[in-house]
Design an enzyme around this catalytic site. Structure first.
Site, mmCIF file in Angstrom:
data_model
loop_
_atom_site.group_PDB
_atom_site.id
_atom_site.type_symbol
_atom_site.label_atom_id
_atom_site.label_comp_id
_atom_site.label_asym_id
_atom_site.label_seq_id
_atom_site.Cartn_x
_atom_site.Cartn_y
_atom_site.Cartn_z
ATOM 1 N N HIS A 103 0.840 -1.207 0.000
ATOM 2 C CA HIS A 103 0.000 0.000 0.000
ATOM 3 C C HIS A 103 0.871 1.252 0.000
ATOM 4 C CE1 HIS A 103 -3.749 2.218 1.376
ATOM 5 N NE2 HIS A 103 -2.788 3.110 1.618
ATOM 6 N N GLU A 104 1.838 1.307 0.903
ATOM 7 C CA GLU A 104 2.684 2.498 1.002
ATOM 8 C C GLU A 104 3.623 2.624 -0.195
ATOM 9 O OE1 GLU A 104 1.706 4.473 3.110
ATOM 10 O OE2 GLU A 104 0.558 3.133 4.408
ATOM 11 N N HIS A 132 1.906 4.412 -2.905
ATOM 12 C CA HIS A 132 1.977 5.854 -2.647
ATOM 13 C C HIS A 132 3.330 6.414 -3.096
ATOM 14 C CE1 HIS A 132 -1.823 6.064 -0.771
ATOM 15 N NE2 HIS A 132 -1.488 5.652 0.435
#
Length: 276
Positions: free
Chosen positions: A173-174, A177
């Site tokens: 997820h990160e 980003h």
């Protein structure tokens, strides 16, 4: 402790993937004139919660099991146990991080894609730390599993990781980003326009695997068969947008997510499909 270096910026200046949903509507949501008040957090009061940190942990555990501790007290107990086990949790997180960088197809793929944009993600800027949780006056428990900062890199909340698979979802997820940050000029502060934040949260929840059916059913108890994946991505994106300082409320967050949904949910880059 030295601050981990940030991922290196790319020279790419292509615009983010929201032309159809975002640009077709010239009406921009006006930023609030005043910031919403910050929530007030509660300190533990044994007389109110039933949890007494001065006694042995197993006595408090027994009191919890017998219903003598309030929900707020349970959260304070959990936080104190996280503090006591901080070294153990961080060591396990760092070992799992090393394993995923070496053997996880998703993590290795994303790391290569970040490197292709002149960025670096490794143990120097993907750090494991204990992240404190807090209890707000309205009973909400404010906690997080990780975070991304353009200046510092990726934070993994070691005390919130259930197992290596959970860490893999959080790290992926990160890393999405981070890829978005290098690929586009993402406005992380909000600045009155939360569409960038909404778009990258949609993509991160969609591509990381945290909304796959097995995760929803086995971990969160959601056995919905229709639109489960879309609903999970939308819900998690709304929750993340609500945490931004310039977001007024859940209605505002939902409106922004809906405005960019079609273009951002259909954008699978840097993957070709949703594999997890």
């Amino acid at each position: 402790m030295a601050t981990p270096p940030p991922p290196q910026l790319s020279s790419t200046s292509t615009q983010p993937p929201s032309p159809s949903s975002a640009s077709s509507n010239p009406q921009q949501p006006s930023p609030p004139k005043t910031q919403p008040p910050l929530p007030r957090f509660l300190d533990n009061d044994p007389a109110r919660t039933g949890y007494d940190p001065t006694v042995k942990w197993w006595l408090n555990y027994f009191r919890i099991m017998t219903g003598q501790v309030t929900r707020e007290g349970v959260e304070h107990y959990r936080e104190d146990r996280y503090k006591a086990n901080e070294a153990r949790d961080c060591a396990r997180c760092e070992a799992d991080r090393a394993y995923l960088f070496a053997y996880s197809p998703t993590i290795r793929f994303l790391r290569d894609k970040v490197a292709a944009l002149n960025g670096t993600l490794d143990e120097t800027n993907v750090v494991c730390r204990r992240c404190p949780a807090r209890v707000a006056e309205d009973g909400r428990v404010v906690r997080q599993g990780g975070g991304f900062s353009p200046e510092h890199g990726i934070l993994i909340c070691a005390n919130e990781m259930r197992d290596r698979s959970h860490l893999e979802d959080t790290l992926a997820h990160e890393m999405v980003h981070a890829w978005d940050h290098l690929r586009w000029k993402v406005d992380w502060s909000g600045g009155g326009n939360l569409r960038h934040a909404a778009c990258t949260e949609i993509r991160a929840s969609m591509l990381s695997g945290e909304c796959r059916w097995t995760r929803e059913t086995m971990t969160r108890g959601n056995w919905t068969l229709t639109q489960q994946f879309q609903n999970c991505v939308r819900m998690r994106a709304i929750q993340s947008v609500m945490a931004r300082p310039t977001c007024r409320d859940d209605v505002h967050a939902t409106k922004v997510v809906n405005e960019v949904w079609d273009s951002c949910f259909s954008d699978k880059r840097p993957f070709e499909e949703v594999y997890r």
